[in-house]
Structures are given as structure tokens and as C-alpha cells.
Design an enzyme around this catalytic site. Structure first.
Site, PDB file in Angstrom:
ATOM      1  N   ASP A   1     -12.159  -5.147 -58.780  1.00 14.42           N
ATOM      2  CA  ASP A   1     -11.067  -4.330 -58.238  1.00 14.42           C
ATOM      3  C   ASP A   1     -11.365  -3.845 -56.819  1.00 14.42           C
ATOM      4  O   ASP A   1     -12.485  -3.458 -56.504  1.00 14.42           O
ATOM      5  CB  ASP A   1     -10.811  -3.116 -59.128  1.00 14.42           C
ATOM      6  CG  ASP A   1      -9.592  -2.357 -58.652  1.00 14.42           C
ATOM      7  OD1 ASP A   1      -8.523  -2.970 -58.609  1.00 14.42           O
ATOM      8  OD2 ASP A   1      -9.717  -1.172 -58.282  1.00 14.42           O
TER       9      ASP A   1
ATOM     10  N   HIS B   1     -10.071  10.131 -52.005  1.00 16.68           N
ATOM     11  CA  HIS B   1     -10.575   9.994 -50.634  1.00 16.68           C
ATOM     12  C   HIS B   1     -10.623  11.386 -50.020  1.00 16.68           C
ATOM     13  O   HIS B   1      -9.817  12.250 -50.376  1.00 16.68           O
ATOM     14  CB  HIS B   1      -9.664   9.115 -49.784  1.00 16.68           C
ATOM     15  CG  HIS B   1      -9.691   7.675 -50.177  1.00 16.68           C
ATOM     16  ND1 HIS B   1     -10.809   6.898 -50.046  1.00 16.68           N
ATOM     17  CD2 HIS B   1      -8.727   6.879 -50.717  1.00 16.68           C
ATOM     18  CE1 HIS B   1     -10.545   5.673 -50.481  1.00 16.68           C
ATOM     19  NE2 HIS B   1      -9.291   5.631 -50.898  1.00 16.68           N
TER      20      HIS B   1
ATOM     21  N   HIS C   1      -8.236   2.458 -65.646  1.00 16.19           N
ATOM     22  CA  HIS C   1      -8.465   2.082 -64.235  1.00 16.19           C
ATOM     23  C   HIS C   1      -8.554   3.332 -63.365  1.00 16.19           C
ATOM     24  O   HIS C   1      -7.546   3.955 -63.039  1.00 16.19           O
ATOM     25  CB  HIS C   1      -7.296   1.199 -63.774  1.00 16.19           C
ATOM     26  CG  HIS C   1      -7.452   0.636 -62.395  1.00 16.19           C
ATOM     27  ND1 HIS C   1      -6.868  -0.546 -62.030  1.00 16.19           N
ATOM     28  CD2 HIS C   1      -8.102   1.069 -61.297  1.00 16.19           C
ATOM     29  CE1 HIS C   1      -7.149  -0.813 -60.762  1.00 16.19           C
ATOM     30  NE2 HIS C   1      -7.894   0.170 -60.291  1.00 16.19           N
TER      31      HIS C   1
ATOM     32  N   ASP D   1      -5.181   4.444 -61.581  1.00 14.50           N
ATOM     33  CA  ASP D   1      -5.780   3.965 -60.327  1.00 14.50           C
ATOM     34  C   ASP D   1      -6.187   5.161 -59.443  1.00 14.50           C
ATOM     35  O   ASP D   1      -6.053   5.130 -58.219  1.00 14.50           O
ATOM     36  CB  ASP D   1      -4.839   3.032 -59.561  1.00 14.50           C
ATOM     37  CG  ASP D   1      -5.601   2.190 -58.526  1.00 14.50           C
ATOM     38  OD1 ASP D   1      -6.823   2.369 -58.398  1.00 14.50           O
ATOM     39  OD2 ASP D   1      -4.960   1.367 -57.841  1.00 14.50           O
TER      40      ASP D   1
ATOM     41  N   HIS E   1     -11.331   5.492 -60.278  1.00  8.22           N
ATOM     42  CA  HIS E   1     -12.496   5.402 -59.388  1.00  8.22           C
ATOM     43  C   HIS E   1     -13.176   6.766 -59.365  1.00  8.22           C
ATOM     44  O   HIS E   1     -12.538   7.768 -59.061  1.00  8.22           O
ATOM     45  CB  HIS E   1     -12.062   5.009 -57.970  1.00  8.22           C
ATOM     46  CG  HIS E   1     -11.343   3.693 -57.944  1.00  8.22           C
ATOM     47  ND1 HIS E   1     -11.990   2.504 -57.752  1.00  8.22           N
ATOM     48  CD2 HIS E   1     -10.026   3.393 -58.120  1.00  8.22           C
ATOM     49  CE1 HIS E   1     -11.108   1.516 -57.803  1.00  8.22           C
ATOM     50  NE2 HIS E   1      -9.906   2.023 -58.025  1.00  8.22           N
ATOM     51  N   LEU E   2     -14.469   6.780 -59.711  1.00  4.32           N
ATOM     52  CA  LEU E   2     -15.192   8.061 -59.745  1.00  4.32           C
ATOM     53  C   LEU E   2     -16.123   8.225 -58.543  1.00  4.32           C
ATOM     54  O   LEU E   2     -16.699   9.276 -58.345  1.00  4.32           O
ATOM     55  CB  LEU E   2     -15.974   8.196 -61.051  1.00  4.32           C
ATOM     56  CG  LEU E   2     -15.115   8.226 -62.327  1.00  4.32           C
ATOM     57  CD1 LEU E   2     -15.998   8.405 -63.560  1.00  4.32           C
ATOM     58  CD2 LEU E   2     -14.072   9.330 -62.275  1.00  4.32           C
TER      59      LEU E   2
END
Lengths: 306, 436
Positions: free
Chosen positions: B154, B311, B62, B307, B64-65
Site C-alpha cells: 500500500d 500527517h 486499512h 485508510d 497507518h500507525l
């Protein structure tokens, strides 16, 4: 004390020092010439991103009584409307050699964030549903003037505790000063874990008011509720959660009534009680100017002494 | 390709239930020998790894790319670099990119970019519903044929129970797992942190544990109804752990993951309006944290996922309520896990299993661990290595972590992916690669 961000950050001694200073300024407000030169040459910027009449005027008057220059900016006239972020706005105003920011903002923590990004003192004039420290200080000032102190006092706060930054600051301040605090209102307006702040929760207004020395009624803030209504009708609210003579009977004989204003007359407070001799509501307004003068003075001219 | 004789190392291989001191002989990128009695080959570079652990490459189920769509936060290039620096050789990016990964074209794009970078294995997770809108399910068959390994919306829950039911029913045709983002949105309301002590002290709207628990139970009940395979993402509450434990005891096909921040931090981390600790689900209480650790110990929680949610400063340096949810995690996950070993809460074998075999089983991946003849895929870990988390120390494009400034102990010092060295903190493997 570099900033006044909330009651949470204040020690009891600091609150007492502000109240002592406010006493001196209240005396100034009684003079024919209600002005002292304490902050001559200083500039106070009022940043009000939410509508406010009383608080904004009270801060402006306090600054002017201390001979400071004031500038007021509201959301509609700021570059925030054009999409600029708050940090940039504040940095630009700071670059114009501002000495102090007074900020009211709908986002909790906005004043804390500005304090992080500016070198000058920041006063929180209400952030989201979090705190309104000067209102709590003026409430404490009013209570102290009336009762002479806080020890042994039972203060009941009624209404929308969840959305009330006044309630949050009041509970913390009164607790720090030694008073007992009890809150009551519709279950939907009593936030879970409120006891963390030191308040006792009652679901019956009569039980909360029982034996109280002072009752603080809060304004219903429909604008903050959004979505599903938190109580079924104004009529039911007034019947079960408003302060009316038959409820006041449960309090001590000499109990007084306070309200941060503006009042929804006939809803949270009986109109006649609001104007009665037991009401300290207008004393609160006067205290507001004295307390804000004290805070401005202590942050701007005597920082090293605190 | 790498040729090296790793000796004196602690070989931790959960796939083969091994935790022993021994050697691993890698020749031309393949494992030629593994175990306590591997003879030292002639004319082969040798590394004495006394005190170090060697485990199969870690798997993050899990992350995020951000590519496509938000490359200013992370790319497949920087994200895989961050992964291998954290010891991960396999990562599964979630579909909430812009546009979302809800069709084969996006899945292929991600795989093509990953292949061009060739630093770690990227196994995309596709959306359950078109546009992640929660209305119509995506083309599971086509997406799997093109390389997707599981399905999740997700970032948002599948709000309508009948749509989630359809997804679980349709997943039976492809024997794939449906990953649930468990959040009852109306109950979460405008909440931005855990509903509890800190929401009162900071005056921020809270999200109750029940917002997670109710949804976890709903999806478990739907998995029970359909016999579909369900995986619960980022479990953060005590009650959710309990509900999952009971469901497993009943034989429901449910697995789950937690993230390192849920066993390392509590809601206290947001004090001072620290947006770097703002995430969804929010950091909970000490009671929840301990329940998560208990879930890891007794096997209720199948794997640790990062996860990893990069940002930029733009999304974090602002009012708390406006700040984006999420923290990066690929480079801090392993040291935070090792802290559990140091505290005596997990054995090294159990910890590594949560990072390798656990996620591998959730996704039905065909990984065998250290086997002679297999291509080398491993990480060398120094459990005693200390480092301070600073923006400069991180390989991710973003630096949004509440662990900034924190000194952590234990980290990946080299990572081998597909027989080649893809991360080498001290340069010890690169020389072996050159000499081979």
C-alpha cells in the site's frame, strides 16, 4: 478584491474596473514624465521563483511608475534554496513591513497559500499551470482598445492549452466579458474538461481560426512537458498547429494576432506575421505596464472602493 | 475486567444476523448472556442503553500507525487510542512504515508495542515485496508465523505484473489475501487531484479514473489466472466498482474496500487548494460517489476501511503539489457511515456488517460476534450524538481531516476490548469496572 489570485475569483465588474483604471494609466505612460505619486512610501516585493524577464520587468516598471519602492527576489537568492519553506520566507519578508507581494511560482496555488498566511495583498504573476491573471487582463485591455468591446468577438487560442496558465486565464476573462472562445492544438495539449472554463474545443486549427476576430498563439513550453514528448517534432507542429498566412486566411479579413511572448519564431507563429500590421504583440507589452499599475493601485491605495 | 448488565439496547450483530432490542450481560469481561430474554443478574451494575446500538467491535482493515519511523505523526499508542475512540477494537496497519514492515522483526516490533499498550487488537499487514520496491516477494510464511495477516505494498502499486502474479501464486501456500494498491503510475503521472472539473478550475494536474480502473482489471485478471485471493484497497471510481462486480459474478476470488471519504465527499472538497482533502486515490465526482454507495448497498464492496493516514502540519501546510496525501479517519468513519443510514441508503445491520463481518471475512478472522462464553469485544454507539470535529476533539496525534469544523451525528460512546473498557466518552463504563 483583497488579492489578485486569478481570473476565476473576479467578477465581470471587477475586470471592467481594472480595464478602466488601466486606460487612465496608459495615458500617464504617454507623458514626458511617466510617473505619479500614488504609491509613494509603499513597498512591493517581487518574488519570482521561476525565470522571467518580461513579467518581472513589467511589474517593476509598473510599481516604479506609481512611485512605490520595489524589491525583487529570485529563487537562487532566497532562503528557499537553503531549504526554508515558502510560508516562513514570506512571513519574514512581511515582518519587514512589506505592502504587497507579487509572486511567480512553479507550484499551482502558491499565491493562494501566501495570501492565506499574510495580511497584505498578493498578486499572482503565474502559478504552475494554473493562472496568469495580469496577462489575461492585459490581453483583454489590448482587445478592448482595438475592437472597442468584447460582444460578438470570436477569439481563437492556439497551441499548448494544457500547460498554459495564460490560456486558462484568458478563456475565463474573455468568457466573463462576453467573447466567444475556441481553443485548438495537438490533442495531447488540450486538457480534458477544458470546456468547464467556457471554451469550445477544435482539433483542426483551421476550424478554430475560421471567422475569428483575434488569434492568440501560445509559446510551446518544452520545459513543462517532461517525460514523453507531447508532439512528434517541431516541424510537424509548425505544419499543423502554427499560425501561417494560409491558416490566417480562414480568419476574418481584419483579424489580429496576439502572443504572450517570447515567440518561437517559425514554430507557433510565422516570423513575418509576428511583425506585420496585424500583430498586436507590442501593444500587449505596453498594456502590461498600464494594467499592472491599475492592479497595484487598486489593491494598495483604493482597496476600500472595490 | 468489566462486569455490567447492558439493557434496553439495540443489539446489532452481523455475525449472527441479529438486529434486536435486548440485553447483554458481561461478567468478568466475558459474555454471560445476550438477547431479548436475558434475566437481570443480582448485584450487578446496570446500564439502560435505550436508543443506543451495541455491536461487536469494529474492524479497520486499512490504516497507518506510522510507527516505526514517523512517530511525530502517530504512534501505536495514539493510533490505538484514536481507533477505540472511533469504535474500532481491531485495526490493521499497512506496512509503509520506515523501515517498511517487510520482515518478521518489524512485524514483531509492532505486535510488541501493541501488546504493551493493550488498548486494541493490532493485526499488521506486511509488505508484498522487499522494501516495497516491487521486485522480490517477502517471506510470506515467516511473516504469517510471526503475526502478519495479509500482504500489501500500500502506498505504491506492484508495478510489474509478473511480480504480482508470483505473489498471488505464492499466497496459495498460506491461504492469505494479497491487497492491491491499484494505480497505474505513468497514467497518474504528476497528478495531484482527480482529473475533471476541479483540476481545470484549480489548474492542478489530474489523475484520471483510468489510472485506477486499468490496475484493478489487471490484478483481477491475475487473480483469475492464479486462483489467488485478491483484495482491492480504497476503491474510488464508478468503473472500478463495475469491474469488481462483474469479476465477482464470474467467481473470481476478489474482495474490496472503500473509505468513508469516497462516499461522503467529492472533488469539490479540494477547492481553495485545501490540502486537508488531498489524498490518493483522489476524491472523485458525484457520479463516482453514488456508484460507491451503490457498491456498498449491493455487496460489491465488502467493507469500509478508514485508510487513516496521519500527517503533521509540516506535510499539509505547504504548496498543494508538495502536500502529503491522506487524511485521518478512525474517529470520523462511523459517523460518516451512520449518515448513510440516516439517508436511508443502508440499514444499521448492513452498515455494521461493513465495519465488522465484512473485513473479518476478507482476512479470514475467527470472530464469532456475540456468543456466550466469548470475551467481550464491543462498541456502544449513540446514533443521535452530535459533535463537532475539532483538533481538541480528536485523539489521533494528527488533525489532517477535511471534516474539521463539521458537525457530525452518531458516534462511539464506549468501546470494550478484551473484556476491558478501552474508551468511555461519558465515564459510564469505568464505574462498572471499578465496582466489579
Amino acid at each position: 478584491m483583497k488579492h489578485l489570485l486569478g481570473i476565476r475569483q473576479l467578477e465581470r465588474e471587477e475586470i471592467e474596473a481594472i480595464l478602466r483604471q488601466a486606460e487612465a494609466f496608459k495615458e500617464v505612460l504617454e507623458r514626458p514624465i511617466k510617473k505619479v505619486p500614488t504609491l509613494r512610501g509603499k513597498t512591493v516585493v517581487n518574488l519570482f521563483f521561476e525565470p522571467s524577464t518580461r513579467t518581472k520587468l513589467s511589474f517593476e516598471m509598473a510599481a516604479k511608475r506609481l512611485s512605490a519602492d520595489t524589491v525583487s527576489i529570485s529563487k537562487s537568492m532566497s532562503s528557499i534554496e537553503k531549504g526554508e519553506d515558502l510560508i516562513d520566507t514570506v512571513k519574514n519578508i512581511k515582518a519587514m513591513k512589506t505592502d504587497c507581494f507579487v509572486i511567480r511560482h512553479p507550484a499551482t496555488g502558491a499565491a493562494h497559500m501566501i495570501a492565506r498566511y499574510t495580511g497584505c495583498p498578493v498578486i499572482n504573476a503565474g502559478d504552475g499551470i494554473n493562472e496568469h491573471p495580469t496577462q489575461a487582463l492585459l490581453d483583454c485591455f489590448t482587445i478592448k482598445e482595438h475592437f472597442g468591446g468584447f460582444k460578438g468577438l470570436r477569439i481563437a487560442i492556439l497551441g499548448d492549452i494544457f500547460h498554459s496558465r495564460v490560456a486558462h486565464s484568458d478563456i475565463m476573462a474573455l468568457k466573463k466579458l462576453g467573447a466567444e472562445c475556441v481553443v485548438a492544438g495537438p490533442g495531447t495539449m488540450l486538457p480534458p474538461h477544458i470546456e468547464v472554463l467556457g471554451a469550445k474545443v477544435e482539433y483542426s486549427v483551421k476550424k478554430a481560426v475560421k471567422g475569428a476576430d483575434c488569434i492568440i498563439c501560445l509559446r510551446i513550453q518544452r520545459e513543462r512537458q517532461g517525460g514523453i514528448p507531447l508532439f512528434p517534432s517541431v516541424r510537424e507542429y509548425a505544419n499543423f498547429f502554427g499560425l501561417y498566412p494560409e491558416v490566417l486566411e480562414f480568419a476574418k479579413e481584419q483579424a489580429v494576432i496576439m502572443h504572450p511572448g517570447p515567440i518561437n519564431r517559425g514554430v507557433e507563429l510565422d516570423p513575418q506575421l509576428a511583425d506585420s500590421s496585424r500583430s498586436l504583440i507590442l501593444d500587449q507589452v505596453t498594456a502590461g505596464v498600464a494594467v499592472r499599475m491599475a492592479v497595484l493601485m487598486m489593491l494598495l491605495s483604493a482597496r476600500e472602493t472595490l | 475486567m468489566l462486569t455490567v448488565f447492558l439493557t434496553n439496547c439495540r443489539i446489532i450483530d452481523p455475525y449472527n444476523h441479529k438486529d434486536e432490542i435486548g440485553s447483554i450481560y458481561i461478567k468478568d469481561g466475558k459474555i454471560e448472556g445476550v438477547g431479548p430474554d436475558v434475566p437481570e443478574p443480582e448485584q450487578c451494575p446496570k446500564l439502560d442503553l435505550k436508543g443506543k446500538w451495541v455491536s461487536p467491535g469494529l474492524i479497520d482493515i486499512h490504516c497507518h500507525l506510522r510507527e516505526p519511523g514517523e512517530e511525530y505523526k502517530e504512534t501505536i499508542d495514539t493510533g490505538t487510542m484514536s481507533a477505540v475512540a472511533g469504535g474500532f477494537t481491531t485495526i490493521c496497519p499497512m506496512p509503509n512504515t520506515k523501515p517498511p514492515n517487510d520482515c518478521a522483526a518489524i512485524t514483531r516490533f509492532i505486535l510488541d508495542r501493541a501488546r504493551a499498550v493493550d488498548r486494541a487488537r493490532v493485526l499488521p499487514i506486511a509488505a508484498i515485496t522487499k522494501g516495497q520496491k516491487g521486485e522480490e516477494i517477502t517471506e510470506f510464511g515467516d511473516l504469517i508465523s510471526n503475526g502478519a495477516v495479509a500482504f500489501s505494498d500500500d502506498g505504491v502499486p506492484v508495478k510489474r505484473a509478473n511480480v504480482m502474479r508470483l505473489a498471488l501464486e505464492y499466497s496459495l501456500n498460506f491461504d492469505c489475501v494479497i491487497i492491491s494498491h491499484s494505480e497505474e503510475l505513468e497514467l497518474a503521472g504528476n497528478g495531484v487531484i482527480n482529473e475533471g472539473k476541479m483540476s481545470i478550475l484549480l489548474g492542478l494536474r489530474g489523475i484520471p479514473n483510468a489510472a485506477e480502473d486499468i490496475f484493478v482489471y489487471r490484478d483481477i485478471r491475475l487473480a483469475e489466472t492464479t486462483n489467488g485471493r485478491l483484495h482491492i484497497a480504497h476503491v474510488s471510481t464508478k468503473e472500478a466498482v463495475k469491474i469488481i462486480r462483474e469479476a465477482k459474478e464470474r467467481g473470481v476470488k476478489v474482495t474490496c474496500e472503500t473509505a468513508p471519504h469516497y462516499f461522503s465527499l467529492t472533488e469539490d472538497a479540494v477547492d481553495g487548494y485545501n490540502t486537508l482533502a488531498k489524498m490518493n486515490p483522489p476524491l472523485r465526482t458525484e457520479e463516482d460517489r453514488l456508484a460507491i454507495i451503490e457498491g456498498l448497498k449491493d455487496g460489491t464492496i465488502d467493507c469500509i476501511a478508514t485508510d487513516h493516514a496521519p500527517h503533521s502540519i509540516l506535510e499539509k501546510e505547504c504548496e498543494f503539489e508538495r502536500a502529503a496525501n491522506g487524511i485521518i479517519g478512525l474517529e470520523t468513519a462511523l459517523p460518516l457511515g451512520i449518515e448513510l443510514v440516516r439517508n436511508g441508503q443502508l440499514s444499521p445491520l448492513k452498515l455494521i456488517s461493513l465495519f465488522t463481518k465484512g473485513p473479518s471475512m476478507v482476512l479470514n478472522l475467527d470472530f464469532k460476534g456475540f456468543k456466550v462464553g466469548e470475551i467481550a469485544d464491543l462498541v456502544i454507539i449513540d446514533p443521535e450524538r452530535e459533535f463537532t470535529v475539532t483538533p481538541e476533539s480528536l485523539y489521533s496525534r494528527s488533525h489532517n481531516t477535511p471534516f474539521l469544523g463539521r458537525q457530525l451525528k452518531g458516534r462511539a460512546i464506549a468501546t470494550v476490548y478484551h473484556g476491558k473498557c478501552s474508551f468511555d466518552l461519558d465515564g459510564m463504563l469505568s464505574s462498572c469496572e471499578r465496582r466489579s
